[in-house]
Motif scaffolding. Structure first.
Motif, PDB file in Angstrom:
ATOM      1  N   TYR A  16      54.456  37.013  46.712  1.00 33.39           N
ATOM      2  CA  TYR A  16      55.194  35.601  46.723  1.00 33.39           C
ATOM      3  C   TYR A  16      56.629  35.760  46.667  1.00 33.39           C
ATOM      4  O   TYR A  16      57.379  34.890  47.418  1.00 33.39           O
ATOM      5  N   THR A  20      59.122  33.933  49.670  1.00 33.40           N
ATOM      6  CA  THR A  20      59.894  32.908  49.093  1.00 33.40           C
ATOM      7  C   THR A  20      61.373  33.380  49.530  1.00 33.40           C
ATOM      8  O   THR A  20      62.342  32.554  49.870  1.00 33.40           O
ATOM      9  N   HIS A  94      58.907  27.293  38.816  1.00 33.45           N
ATOM     10  CA  HIS A  94      57.837  27.495  39.876  1.00 33.45           C
ATOM     11  C   HIS A  94      56.818  28.435  39.238  1.00 33.45           C
ATOM     12  O   HIS A  94      56.872  29.651  39.114  1.00 33.45           O
ATOM     13  N   LYS A 118      53.232  26.283  42.535  1.00 34.06           N
ATOM     14  CA  LYS A 118      53.229  27.319  43.679  1.00 34.06           C
ATOM     15  C   LYS A 118      51.985  27.093  44.588  1.00 34.06           C
ATOM     16  O   LYS A 118      50.835  26.571  43.912  1.00 34.06           O
ATOM     17  N   LYS A 122      58.202  25.885  52.724  1.00 39.06           N
ATOM     18  CA  LYS A 122      59.451  26.015  53.102  1.00 39.06           C
ATOM     19  C   LYS A 122      60.179  24.628  53.307  1.00 39.06           C
ATOM     20  O   LYS A 122      61.295  24.568  52.840  1.00 39.06           O
ATOM     21  N   LEU A 125      61.359  23.845  49.740  1.00 34.55           N
ATOM     22  CA  LEU A 125      62.515  24.740  49.062  1.00 34.55           C
ATOM     23  C   LEU A 125      63.586  24.313  49.871  1.00 34.55           C
ATOM     24  O   LEU A 125      64.610  24.065  49.328  1.00 34.55           O
TER      25      LEU A 125
END
Length: 144
Positions: A16, A20, A94, A118, A122, A125
């Motif tokens: 992850y 990320t 998160h 989670k 994208k 974010l």
């Protein structure tokens, strides 16, 4: 130079974190992404650099479930030192937890800006980063 100098990821899930971190880097809105696998390493870094504000992140993405020091323990320590830091650090939890108790508990902590389940996409974010850069954007989503 990108508008955000440092984002810190505090998470022990290596896959992850890798994904990320890559998503954040591809936004070109962040100069550096720092990673800590547990809250203890992260809180120690913050404490050691309280006099060097350029080394501290603008944003922390914090997982709740980690070994050594979990996200809740990190937050407890962060709340204690926050008045002495001298820089606003925005914390987003998160977590894969969808527990209403976790979400409620997080919202009760003043230092937590939002709770994000989670996996983070994208687009989410990018929106998070852009909202941080321009908090007065009329298109900003409500945190309720």
């Amino acid at each position: 130079m990108p508008p955000i100098k440092i984002i810190t990821l505090i998470d022990d899930d290596q896959v992850y974190v890798f994904l990320t971190k890559k998503m954040i880097e591809k936004t070109n809105l962040v100069k550096e992404v720092r990673v800590y696998e547990n809250g203890l390493d992260a809180i120690n870094f913050i404490k050691e650099n309280m006099g060097n504000l350029d080394e501290l992140p603008e944003i922390i993405l914090l997982d709740l479930s980690m070994p050594i020091m979990d996200g809740w323990q990190f937050l407890k320590e962060f709340v204690k030192i926050n008045p002495c830091i001298g820089k606003k650090i925005t914390i987003y939890i998160h977590s894969s937890s969808t527990s209403l108790a976790d979400i409620k508990r997080a919202k009760e902590i003043e230092e937590v800006s939002d709770y994000i389940v989670k996996p983070v996409s994208k687009s989410s974010l990018i929106e998070l980063i852009k909202n941080f850069i321009n908090p007065d954007d009329p298109l900003k989503l409500s945190k309720e």
